[in-house]
Enzyme design. Structure first.
Site, PDB file in Angstrom:
ATOM      1  N   LYS A   1       1.052  -1.039  -0.127  1.00  0.00           N
ATOM      2  CA  LYS A   1       0.245   0.039  -0.058  1.00  0.00           C
ATOM      3  C   LYS A   1       1.085   1.359  -0.020  1.00  0.00           C
ATOM      4  O   LYS A   1       2.295   1.062   0.272  1.00  0.00           O
ATOM      5  CB  LYS A   1      -0.952   0.036   1.055  1.00  0.00           C
ATOM      6  CG  LYS A   1      -0.309   0.247   2.552  1.00  0.00           C
ATOM      7  CD  LYS A   1      -1.130   0.200   3.532  1.00  0.00           C
ATOM      8  CE  LYS A   1      -0.570   0.400   5.153  1.00  0.00           C
ATOM      9  NZ  LYS A   1      -1.655   0.504   6.199  1.00  0.00           N
TER      10      LYS A   1
ATOM     11  N   TYR B   1      17.388  30.751   1.061  1.00  0.00           N
ATOM     12  CA  TYR B   1      16.031  31.624   1.530  1.00  0.00           C
ATOM     13  C   TYR B   1      16.679  32.204   2.884  1.00  0.00           C
ATOM     14  O   TYR B   1      17.012  31.320   3.700  1.00  0.00           O
ATOM     15  CB  TYR B   1      14.764  30.605   1.722  1.00  0.00           C
ATOM     16  CG  TYR B   1      14.035  30.825   0.501  1.00  0.00           C
ATOM     17  CD1 TYR B   1      13.648  31.686  -0.350  1.00  0.00           C
ATOM     18  CD2 TYR B   1      14.040  29.427  -0.094  1.00  0.00           C
ATOM     19  CE1 TYR B   1      13.015  31.637  -1.561  1.00  0.00           C
ATOM     20  CE2 TYR B   1      13.120  29.374  -1.491  1.00  0.00           C
ATOM     21  CZ  TYR B   1      12.764  30.259  -2.035  1.00  0.00           C
ATOM     22  OH  TYR B   1      12.048  30.412  -3.171  1.00  0.00           O
TER      23      TYR B   1
END
Length: 395
Positions: free
Chosen positions: A33, A288
Site C-alpha cells: 500500500k 532563503y
C-alpha cells in the site's frame, strides 16, 4: 531524468525471506500500500510475488487495479496472481470494481457487504470474499466485539452473496514488548473469533499484526498465540509485513528481542544529479532568508530535489544547526541553507573532482530514511512514503 529511485530486487527478496523465516508457520501478507511505502508498487509487487508472496495488501481499489496491471505486465497471469487485500475500506461506488477485479476488501459494516452483494448480482459473480476487521483498540476501522459484532455475524451467516474469507485485527503497540494494550487487544480478538465459531462462520484466514509483530520475538507469544487462535476455527494464521520488507522497522521498546531488524537492508536508493556548481566567498549568504552564511570560501553543488520531491525542509542547515546531507562520490556533502521546493544546496568543498551531472545519493547507503527521520522528528515510514520521483528496478 534528474531524480529517480532504484529498487534493489535482491534486497527486497532477501528481506522477504528473512521475514517469512521469522514468521515460521504463520503465513505472511506483503503490504504494498501507499505505492509500496514510496518504493513503487508496480516495481515491488512482481518481485514479491516471484519471491513467494501469496497475498498482497493495497490501500484502495485504485491501487489494487494498478497492482493487477503491473503483475500482468510482468508476465504473471491472473490465475497465478496472489490474493489482493484492499485494506482501507470502500465506498458504494467501489463495489462493482472490487467484484469485477476479484479483489478482497476489508469490511466492518453491513452496508459495505450489502453493496458488494448487490454488485455481485450485477456482474453475475458468485459470493464475494471479504475479510472482516475487528476493532480491538485502534478506534479506526473495524466492528467492536459484543452486540455489534454478533449482529453482523448473524447477518453474514444468512447472506447469500458474501463469504467471510478472513477475520483480522490490527495491534496498536506491537513494537512494545510486553504491551498491556496488546494483551487487551488479544483478549478482544479471541472473543471475536469465538463469535464467528459459535455462529458456524468459518474463515479461511485469521490475521493480526504488522512488521513489528514479526520482529518482536521477546514476548514469546504473539505469533504462537495467533496460530492457536486460528486453529480454534480451522483457519490459517497470517501476519502482515509492511515497512520491514523495504528495510526498516521500528526499534523494539522495553525488554523485547528483535528478530530481524538488524539484518534488514534498505531497498531504496534515491539518486539525483549535480545541476550546478559555484564558489562562494566568506560572508556570502546561501538560500532563503540567509540562514547560512559562509564562514570561509566554499564550493557548493546544486541538486534538483527539494521538499516537493520528499526532501524534508527540516533537513535545512544554518550556522547554528547542522542539517542533513547527501552522498557525493561516496562522501558526505552537508546541506547548507534552507531546502527549497525543488532545489537543495550541498557543500562539496572537501570532495575532489565533483562535476556537473555527477550522481548523488539522496537516500541509500550512507544516508538512510532513519537519518532523515531523526532530523525531521518523525519515523522512517513518513520519509519513504513521501518520496515522489520515478522508479527503476535494479540488482
Amino acid at each position: 531524468m534528474k531524480s529517480w529511485v532504484e529498487v534493489s530486487e535482491r534486497r527486497l527478496t532477501e528481506n522477504y525471506r528473512l521475514l517469512t523465516e521469522a514468521a515460521g508457520d504463520t503465513a505472511m501478507l506483503a503490504v504494498v500500500k501507499a505505492n509500496a511505502y514510496g518504493h513503487g508498487a508496480a516495481v515491488c509487487a512482481p518481485v514479491l510475488v516471484r519471491a513467494g508472496a501469496q497475498w498482497l495488501g493495497v490501500t484502495d481499489v485504485a491501487e489494487g487495479a494498478a497492482v493487477k496491471t503491473a503483475l500482468e505486465a510482468a508476465g504473471i497471469a491472473r490465475r497465478q496472481q496472489p490474493g489482493i487485500l484492499v485494506m482501507s475500506g470502500l465506498l458504494r461506488e467501489d463495489a462493482e470494481e472490487v467484484v469485477r477485479l476479484g479483489l478482497v476488501p476489508v469490511v466492518w459494516l453491513r452496508e459495505q457487504m450489502e453493496w458488494l452483494a448487490e454488485a455481485a448480482v450485477r456482474v453475475r459473480m458468485g459470493p464475494v470474499a471479504v475479510h472482516v476487521e475487528i476493532d480491538t483498540g485502534m478506534a479506526r476501522q473495524g466492528v467492536k466485539p459484543g452486540p455489534e459484532l454478533n449482529s453482523l455475524v448473524a447477518w453474514v451467516r444468512g447472506a447469500a452473496g458474501i463469504r467471510v474469507d478472513g477475520v483480522m485485527t490490527h495491534f496498536a503497540s506491537s513494537e512494545v514488548a510486553g504491551s498491556a494494550q496488546t494483551v487487551r487487544q488479544r483478549k478482544l480478538f479471541e472473543e471475536a473469533i469465538s463469535a464467528f465459531g459459535d455462529a458456524a462462520v468459518w474463515p479461511v484466514w485469521v490475521h493480526a499484526g504488522n512488521s513489528s509483530t514479526v520482529d518482536n520475538q521477546g514476548d514469546e507469544g504473539n505469533l504462537a498465540w495467533l496460530r492457536g487462535l486460528a486453529a480454534m476455527v480451522g483457519a490459517w494464521p497470517m501476519v502482515r509485513a509492511g515497512i520491514a520488507l523495504y528495510g526498516y522497522c521500528l526499534p523494539i521498546e522495553g525488554e523485547g528481542l528483535s528478530e530481524v531488524r538488524g539484518e534488514l537492508q534498505p531497498v531504496m536508493t534515491w539518486k539525483t544529479r549535480v545541476i550546478g556548481l559555484r564558489e562562494v566567498e566568506a560572508g556570502e549568504t546561501v538560500g532563503y532568508n540567509g540562514i547560512f552564511v559562509a564562514e570561509q570560501a566554499m564550493r557548493l553543488a546544486l541538486l534538483p530535489v527539494g521538499y516537493a520531491d520528499g526532501v524534508r525542509r527540516e533537513l535545512s542547515a544554518s550556522n547554528a544547526r547542522d542539517g542533513g546531507w547527501a552522498m557525493v562520490r561516496g562522501q558526505r556533502a552537508p546541506i547548507v541553507g534552507r531546502v527549497s521546493m525543488n532545489l537543495t544546496i550541498v557543500d562539496v568543498s572537501g570532495i575532489e573532482g565533483v562535476g556537473l551531472g555527477d550522481e548523488v545519493v539522496v537516500l541509500g547507503d550512507g544516508v538512510t530514511a532513519e537519518d532523515h527521520a531523526r532530523l525531521a522528528g518523525t519515523i522512517a515510514y513518513e520519509i519513504v512514503c513521501g518520496v515522489r520521483v520515478g522508479y527503476r528496478c535494479g540488482v
